[in-house]
Design a protein around this motif. Structure first.
Motif, PDB file in Angstrom:
ATOM      1  N   GLU A   4      43.586   1.324   3.818  1.00 42.56           N
ATOM      2  CA  GLU A   4      42.153   1.480   4.046  1.00 42.56           C
ATOM      3  C   GLU A   4      41.431   0.169   3.711  1.00 42.56           C
ATOM      4  O   GLU A   4      40.542  -0.266   4.453  1.00 42.56           O
ATOM      5  CB  GLU A   4      41.632   2.618   3.171  1.00 42.56           C
ATOM      6  N   ALA A   5      41.841  -0.465   2.613  1.00 43.49           N
ATOM      7  CA  ALA A   5      41.257  -1.749   2.230  1.00 43.49           C
ATOM      8  C   ALA A   5      41.541  -2.810   3.290  1.00 43.49           C
ATOM      9  O   ALA A   5      40.668  -3.618   3.638  1.00 43.49           O
ATOM     10  CB  ALA A   5      41.807  -2.187   0.880  1.00 43.49           C
ATOM     11  N   GLY A   6      42.774  -2.833   3.820  1.00 41.43           N
ATOM     12  CA  GLY A   6      43.121  -3.795   4.854  1.00 41.43           C
ATOM     13  C   GLY A   6      42.298  -3.608   6.114  1.00 41.43           C
ATOM     14  O   GLY A   6      41.817  -4.581   6.714  1.00 41.43           O
ATOM     15  N   PHE A  44      27.727  -2.245  10.446  1.00 41.00           N
ATOM     16  CA  PHE A  44      27.748  -0.826  10.075  1.00 41.00           C
ATOM     17  C   PHE A  44      27.388   0.033  11.275  1.00 41.00           C
ATOM     18  O   PHE A  44      28.049   1.044  11.558  1.00 41.00           O
ATOM     19  CB  PHE A  44      26.770  -0.584   8.928  1.00 41.00           C
ATOM     20  N   GLU A  45      26.349  -0.347  11.996  1.00 38.61           N
ATOM     21  CA  GLU A  45      25.897   0.435  13.147  1.00 38.61           C
ATOM     22  C   GLU A  45      26.957   0.455  14.248  1.00 38.61           C
ATOM     23  O   GLU A  45      27.215   1.509  14.857  1.00 38.61           O
ATOM     24  CB  GLU A  45      24.589  -0.147  13.683  1.00 38.61           C
ATOM     25  N   MET A  46      27.586  -0.676  14.490  1.00 40.41           N
ATOM     26  CA  MET A  46      28.608  -0.754  15.534  1.00 40.41           C
ATOM     27  C   MET A  46      29.821   0.096  15.167  1.00 40.41           C
ATOM     28  O   MET A  46      30.379   0.806  16.010  1.00 40.41           O
ATOM     29  CB  MET A  46      29.014  -2.198  15.757  1.00 40.41           C
ATOM     30  N   LEU A  47      30.240   0.041  13.905  1.00 42.78           N
ATOM     31  CA  LEU A  47      31.383   0.841  13.469  1.00 42.78           C
ATOM     32  C   LEU A  47      31.049   2.322  13.441  1.00 42.78           C
ATOM     33  O   LEU A  47      31.897   3.172  13.726  1.00 42.78           O
ATOM     34  CB  LEU A  47      31.854   0.384  12.092  1.00 42.78           C
ATOM     35  N   VAL A  64      36.803   5.660  12.332  1.00 41.80           N
ATOM     36  CA  VAL A  64      36.448   4.635  11.346  1.00 41.80           C
ATOM     37  C   VAL A  64      36.165   5.315  10.011  1.00 41.80           C
ATOM     38  O   VAL A  64      35.237   6.111   9.909  1.00 41.80           O
ATOM     39  CB  VAL A  64      35.214   3.829  11.787  1.00 41.80           C
ATOM     40  N   PRO A  65      36.947   5.030   8.974  1.00 42.72           N
ATOM     41  CA  PRO A  65      36.740   5.694   7.686  1.00 42.72           C
ATOM     42  C   PRO A  65      35.487   5.195   6.981  1.00 42.72           C
ATOM     43  O   PRO A  65      34.974   4.110   7.268  1.00 42.72           O
ATOM     44  CB  PRO A  65      38.001   5.322   6.890  1.00 42.72           C
ATOM     45  N   GLU A  66      35.005   5.993   6.032  1.00 48.04           N
ATOM     46  CA  GLU A  66      33.803   5.648   5.282  1.00 48.04           C
ATOM     47  C   GLU A  66      33.939   4.297   4.592  1.00 48.04           C
ATOM     48  O   GLU A  66      32.983   3.530   4.505  1.00 48.04           O
ATOM     49  CB  GLU A  66      33.517   6.728   4.229  1.00 48.04           C
ATOM     50  N   ALA A  67      35.139   4.011   4.078  1.00 45.74           N
ATOM     51  CA  ALA A  67      35.325   2.763   3.346  1.00 45.74           C
ATOM     52  C   ALA A  67      35.051   1.549   4.222  1.00 45.74           C
ATOM     53  O   ALA A  67      34.458   0.564   3.773  1.00 45.74           O
ATOM     54  CB  ALA A  67      36.737   2.693   2.783  1.00 45.74           C
ATOM     55  N   ALA A  68      35.492   1.565   5.480  1.00 49.63           N
ATOM     56  CA  ALA A  68      35.265   0.439   6.379  1.00 49.63           C
ATOM     57  C   ALA A  68      33.783   0.293   6.693  1.00 49.63           C
ATOM     58  O   ALA A  68      33.256  -0.830   6.776  1.00 49.63           O
ATOM     59  CB  ALA A  68      36.068   0.621   7.664  1.00 49.63           C
ATOM     60  N   LEU A  69      33.095   1.408   6.852  1.00 52.59           N
ATOM     61  CA  LEU A  69      31.647   1.371   7.061  1.00 52.59           C
ATOM     62  C   LEU A  69      30.952   0.746   5.857  1.00 52.59           C
ATOM     63  O   LEU A  69      30.065  -0.099   5.988  1.00 52.59           O
ATOM     64  CB  LEU A  69      31.104   2.783   7.297  1.00 52.59           C
ATOM     65  N   ASP A  70      31.377   1.162   4.672  1.00 53.50           N
ATOM     66  CA  ASP A  70      30.744   0.695   3.445  1.00 53.50           C
ATOM     67  C   ASP A  70      30.983  -0.796   3.221  1.00 53.50           C
ATOM     68  O   ASP A  70      30.054  -1.542   2.866  1.00 53.50           O
ATOM     69  CB  ASP A  70      31.262   1.497   2.252  1.00 53.50           C
ATOM     70  N   VAL A  71      32.204  -1.262   3.426  1.00 60.53           N
ATOM     71  CA  VAL A  71      32.507  -2.676   3.215  1.00 60.53           C
ATOM     72  C   VAL A  71      31.764  -3.543   4.231  1.00 60.53           C
ATOM     73  O   VAL A  71      31.261  -4.624   3.896  1.00 60.53           O
ATOM     74  CB  VAL A  71      34.023  -2.931   3.266  1.00 60.53           C
ATOM     75  N   ALA A  72      31.671  -3.086   5.466  1.00 60.56           N
ATOM     76  CA  ALA A  72      30.914  -3.833   6.468  1.00 60.56           C
ATOM     77  C   ALA A  72      29.453  -3.997   6.043  1.00 60.56           C
ATOM     78  O   ALA A  72      28.856  -5.062   6.227  1.00 60.56           O
ATOM     79  CB  ALA A  72      30.992  -3.122   7.821  1.00 60.56           C
ATOM     80  N   VAL A  83      34.075   0.128  -5.170  1.00 59.50           N
ATOM     81  CA  VAL A  83      35.145  -0.779  -5.579  1.00 59.50           C
ATOM     82  C   VAL A  83      35.626  -1.616  -4.391  1.00 59.50           C
ATOM     83  O   VAL A  83      35.806  -2.834  -4.507  1.00 59.50           O
ATOM     84  CB  VAL A  83      36.324   0.002  -6.195  1.00 59.50           C
ATOM     85  N   LEU A  84      35.828  -0.980  -3.232  1.00 57.64           N
ATOM     86  CA  LEU A  84      36.319  -1.739  -2.081  1.00 57.64           C
ATOM     87  C   LEU A  84      35.308  -2.778  -1.621  1.00 57.64           C
ATOM     88  O   LEU A  84      35.689  -3.858  -1.159  1.00 57.64           O
ATOM     89  CB  LEU A  84      36.673  -0.798  -0.932  1.00 57.64           C
ATOM     90  N   SER A  85      34.018  -2.485  -1.737  1.00 58.18           N
ATOM     91  CA  SER A  85      33.015  -3.475  -1.351  1.00 58.18           C
ATOM     92  C   SER A  85      32.955  -4.614  -2.360  1.00 58.18           C
ATOM     93  O   SER A  85      32.720  -5.776  -1.980  1.00 58.18           O
ATOM     94  CB  SER A  85      31.639  -2.807  -1.225  1.00 58.18           C
ATOM     95  N   ARG A  86      33.180  -4.314  -3.639  1.00 58.32           N
ATOM     96  CA  ARG A  86      33.260  -5.389  -4.632  1.00 58.32           C
ATOM     97  C   ARG A  86      34.492  -6.255  -4.362  1.00 58.32           C
ATOM     98  O   ARG A  86      34.466  -7.471  -4.537  1.00 58.32           O
ATOM     99  CB  ARG A  86      33.308  -4.804  -6.046  1.00 58.32           C
ATOM    100  N   MET A  87      35.584  -5.625  -3.942  1.00 56.85           N
ATOM    101  CA  MET A  87      36.772  -6.384  -3.550  1.00 56.85           C
ATOM    102  C   MET A  87      36.483  -7.225  -2.312  1.00 56.85           C
ATOM    103  O   MET A  87      36.867  -8.393  -2.221  1.00 56.85           O
ATOM    104  CB  MET A  87      37.931  -5.420  -3.279  1.00 56.85           C
ATOM    105  N   GLY A  88      35.804  -6.630  -1.348  1.00 56.01           N
ATOM    106  CA  GLY A  88      35.473  -7.330  -0.115  1.00 56.01           C
ATOM    107  C   GLY A  88      34.617  -8.561  -0.361  1.00 56.01           C
ATOM    108  O   GLY A  88      34.783  -9.591   0.305  1.00 56.01           O
TER     109      GLY A  88
END
Length: 411
Positions: free
Chosen positions: A194-196, A236-239, A245-253, A276-281
């Protein structure tokens, strides 16, 4: 003819058109195939996926036929967090540990394929085509497999992107960095992939930016920078308009430019308000950006980049940043270092148990101010009888082809 049936009723010979639920709980990296392997059937029934869609015109029909089920439209994507964690089978690439030299050759091929795939994906997004995250999963897995074989090879090569392909290869690099960081932080395989995926898609919003601003070779004006600051929201809007598209990808974008002190954008979130994933991103995005040649700025060397990032108080989550340093090393691959003996060397590979004692290739004497025969040293070995006393700026020494020393095994 499409039919929705309980997973328990799926049998060999059926054509799987789709699986219900979050893709993170799916046992396969692909859908839309004939189920002809007993092991695949076993994995499917153990996955927790409640229902499957089959195409009776392409494979075996359900028994008995479900006459009450009319051909429906494809199910809407479900964005809920997964409740079942199941690692997928690996692609047939092999994930046994490999040396830097061995993996560099394979990583070059992975990068070439990744670049083509991301260019196609992003260009289609620029033309308004909705993103199907499921199509990205084989690419994420191929990158993750390379990182698993050797964490440094693909990450180091991706840093060498040109100004012209920065936008595309930056996404591949952040994907690889996110996978490596997720494993360093102990995330399970489902969360790691999911992070990838989130890393791969984090900058999609740049495809909605004007090309004259995105590729401008000089410093952006305040007005142009304001335009670029819209890319997280546009991504975010495009995804959000895409599928699977999982929530995590939306959030990191949306959140990869937030800072833990609340001074980031677009939401000025702070601390635990940022996932956490957005802090990693945020860490992965900045590191790859400042260590790469971009249209308006030349790269910083990797070791000094980490040193500068460490000084940006309030920008990154300290725990995430510390884990990131363990991923890439205090002296990342490609760093020019000075040894106690007075020799200069380039870092070849990390020693996981000794971050300050990597494998290096010695090639220059500061005493004679001359090149010397190259020699590979494992500084963690007692026989090396040398140690790093500091990092050096390649520009100070006029080294123009330093990267060749770590890319070429026998240099």
């Amino acid at each position: 003819m499409l039919k929705k049936i309980p997973t328990a009723e799926v049998t060999l010979g059926m054509y799987l058109q789709g699986l219900e639920g979050s893709w993170l709980s799916h046992p396969f990296w692909k859908t839309k195939f004939v189920l002809d392997d007993p092991e695949d059937l076993k994995a499917l029934k153990a996955s927790g996926v409640p229902f499957c869609w089959i195409d009776a015109s392409k494979g075996r029909d359900a028994e008995p036929p479900k006459a009450t089920l009319a051909p429906p439209a494809a199910p809407a994507p479900v964005r809920a967090a997964p409740t079942v964690v199941k690692a997928p089978p690996r692609l047939e690439l092999g994930t046994a540990p490999a040396s830097m030299g061995e993996e560099v050759e394979r990583a070059v091929q992975v990068m070439q394929r990744s670049k083509r795939a991301v260019m196609t994906l992003f260009n289609e997004a620029r033309l308004g085509k909705a993103i199907d995250a499921e199509q990205c999963l084989p690419l994420v897995e191929e990158v993750a497999s390379s990182v698993e074989r050797n964490p440094s090879a693909l990450i180091s090569l991706a840093r060498l992107k040109t100004k012209d392909d920065y936008t595309y290869m930056h996404s591949v690099a952040v994907c690889a960095l996110m996978v490596s960081l997720a494993r360093q932080m102990g995330l399970d395989e489902a969360r790691t992939r999911e992070a990838g995926l989130a890393g791969l898609l984090h900058d999609l919003g740049k495809m909605a930016m004007p090309l004259n601003v995105l590729n401008k070779p000089g410093t952006l004006t305040d007005a142009e920078f304001a335009i670029m600051r819209d890319h997280p929201l546009r991504g975010f809007e495009m995804l959000n308009e895409g599928t699977s598209v999982p929530e995590a990808a939306l959030d990191v974008a949306l959140r990869h430019h937030e800072k833990v002190d609340g001074s980031g954008y677009p939401g000025r979130l702070a601390g635990e308000q940022i996932s956490v994933l957005s802090r990693m991103g945020a860490v992965c995005d900045v590191y790859d950006a400042i260590t790469s040649n971009r249209p308006y700025k030349n790269a910083w060397d990797p070791a000094s980049s980490l040193a500068r990032m460490a000084q940006w108080t309030g920008h990154f989550d300290p725990r995430v940043f510390q884990a990131f340093v363990k991923c890439v090393g205090i002296y990342p691959v490609g760093t020019l270092v000075k040894l106690q003996s007075g020799r200069l060397a380039v870092v070849l590979e990390q020693n996981a148990t000794a971050l300050t004692a990597p494998r290096v290739r010695v090639f220059y004497s500061t005493k004679s101010q001359m090149p010397i025969p190259t020699q590979v040293l494992d500084l963690s070995a007692a026989a090396a009888a040398d140690r790093i006393v500091g990092r050096e700026d390649p520009a100070t020494w006029g080294f123009q082809r330093l990267d060749e020393l770590w890319q070429t095994p026998g240099a």
